[in-house]
Design an enzyme around this catalytic site. Structure first.
Site, PDB file in Angstrom:
ATOM      1  N   SER A 171       0.830  -1.208   0.000  1.00 33.38           N
ATOM      2  CA  SER A 171       0.000   0.000   0.000  1.00 33.38           C
ATOM      3  C   SER A 171       0.866   1.260   0.000  1.00 33.38           C
ATOM      4  O   SER A 171       1.669   1.477   0.928  1.00 33.38           O
ATOM      5  CB  SER A 171      -0.915  -0.011   1.239  1.00 33.38           C
TER       6      SER A 171
HETATM    7  N1  LIG Z   1      -6.563   8.332   1.883  1.00 33.76           N
HETATM    8  C1  LIG Z   1      -6.082   7.152   2.551  1.00 33.76           C
HETATM    9  C2  LIG Z   1      -6.124   6.004   1.561  1.00 33.76           C
HETATM   10  C3  LIG Z   1      -5.654   4.674   2.137  1.00 33.76           C
HETATM   11  C4  LIG Z   1      -5.892   3.541   1.159  1.00 33.76           C
HETATM   12  O1  LIG Z   1      -6.430   3.748   0.058  1.00 33.76           O
HETATM   13  N2  LIG Z   1      -5.522   2.320   1.558  1.00 33.76           N
HETATM   14  C5  LIG Z   1      -5.807   1.151   0.743  1.00 33.76           C
HETATM   15  C6  LIG Z   1      -4.533   0.457   0.305  1.00 33.76           C
HETATM   16  S1  LIG Z   1      -3.623   1.449  -0.801  1.00 33.76           S
HETATM   17  C7  LIG Z   1      -6.582   0.136   1.604  1.00 33.76           C
HETATM   18  O2  LIG Z   1      -6.246  -0.090   2.730  1.00 33.76           O
HETATM   19  N3  LIG Z   1      -7.623  -0.473   1.018  1.00 33.76           N
HETATM   20  C8  LIG Z   1      -8.392  -1.478   1.640  1.00 33.76           C
HETATM   21  C9  LIG Z   1      -9.866  -1.179   1.649  1.00 33.76           C
HETATM   22  O3  LIG Z   1     -10.261  -0.060   1.273  1.00 33.76           O
HETATM   23  O4  LIG Z   1     -10.634  -2.062   2.030  1.00 33.76           O
HETATM   24  C10 LIG Z   1      -4.662   7.398   3.080  1.00 33.76           C
HETATM   25  O5  LIG Z   1      -3.909   8.154   2.432  1.00 33.76           O
HETATM   26  O6  LIG Z   1      -4.309   6.883   4.148  1.00 33.76           O
END
Ligand SMILES: N[C@@H](CCC(=O)N[C@@H](CS)C(=O)NCC(=O)O)C(=O)O
Length: 216
Positions: free
Chosen positions: A12
């Site tokens: 990530s």
């Molecule tokens: N805006 C957030 C975005 C975080 C994000 O998109 N994380 C993704 C991985 S890149 C995630 O954990 N996705 C799992 C889900 O949404 O279930 C940040 O910058 O912390």
């Protein structure tokens, strides 16, 4: 053992943003892996601390914070000993913030528009307009670096670790940077930053996922 926990997943980009910021600040962390492939972000315990079910999340002795860039700012403000990493001076700080907003509202959005359809096998080639769009944003980043060693000026800041970590996946996929000499020079500088080696593998996993589904 440190009581500061970072819920993390190496592939990530946002998780890598938080980790690199912590390494730049020099604050020790306890890393807790949330395996997104196993959908651990949907566990009852994790949803309690992050209803948005994403990584990263910080737990600083019970103080819970999500959003990678907010975590970077918090760690620098609370634990930073070197003011230049996230300056208190209002104008210098505004430039660092501007670079981080540029990352999340422009660079990252355009990068994801290219990479996600490929990773999730919806596309197997990069559409010309998306390529041009992302390159147009990279040329803005290149411009920021024209007369500066780092993205927000002469000192390394959390804007550098943020943009570097955020873009590290597509750079690991081998994006053509030949038109961006200042970005190339900056990337060499970034390779000496604390945390660089640690996030490399996660960036490679992301880059490999993109390359795997791209038509040769
Ligand atoms: N805006 C957030 C975005 C975080 C994000 O998109 N994380 C993704 C991985 S890149 C995630 O954990 N996705 C799992 C889900 O949404 O279930 C940040 O910058 O912390």
């Amino acid at each position: 053992m440190s009581s500061i926990k970072l819920y993390y997943y190496p592939a990530s980009g946002p998780a890598r943003i938080a980790l690199m910021a912590a390494r730049l600040v020099g604050v020790p962390l306890q890393i807790e892996i949330v395996d997104l492939m196993k959908r651990e972000q949907f566990s009852e315990a994790y949803l309690k601390i992050n209803p948005q079910h994403c990584v990263p999340t910080l737990d600083d002795d019970g103080f819970i914070l999500s959003e990678s860039r907010a975590i970077a700012c918090y760690l620098a403000d609370k634990y930073g000993t070197d003011d230049s990493i996230y300056p208190k001076d209002i104008k210098k700080r505004a430039i660092v913030n501007q670079r981080m907003y540029f990352d999340c509202s422009t660079l990252l959005v355009k990068m994801r528009a290219i990479c996600h359809p490929i990773i999730f096998n919806i596309e197997n080639e990069i559409k010309e307009n998306l390529r041009d769009d992302f390159n147009a944003s990279l040329s803005v980043l290149d411009k920021y670096l024209e007369n500066n060693e780092w993205v927000a000026g002469e000192h390394v800041t959390i804007a550098d670790t943020t943009i570097f970590a955020s873009m590290s996946g597509i750079f690991a996929a081998g994006w053509d940077l030949s038109y961006f000499p200042n970005i190339q020079r900056w990337l060499k500088n970034c390779s000496n930053l604390p945390g660089y080696e640690e996030i490399k593998e996660g960036a490679k996993i992301y880059g490999d996922l993109v390359k795997k589904n791209l038509k040769q």
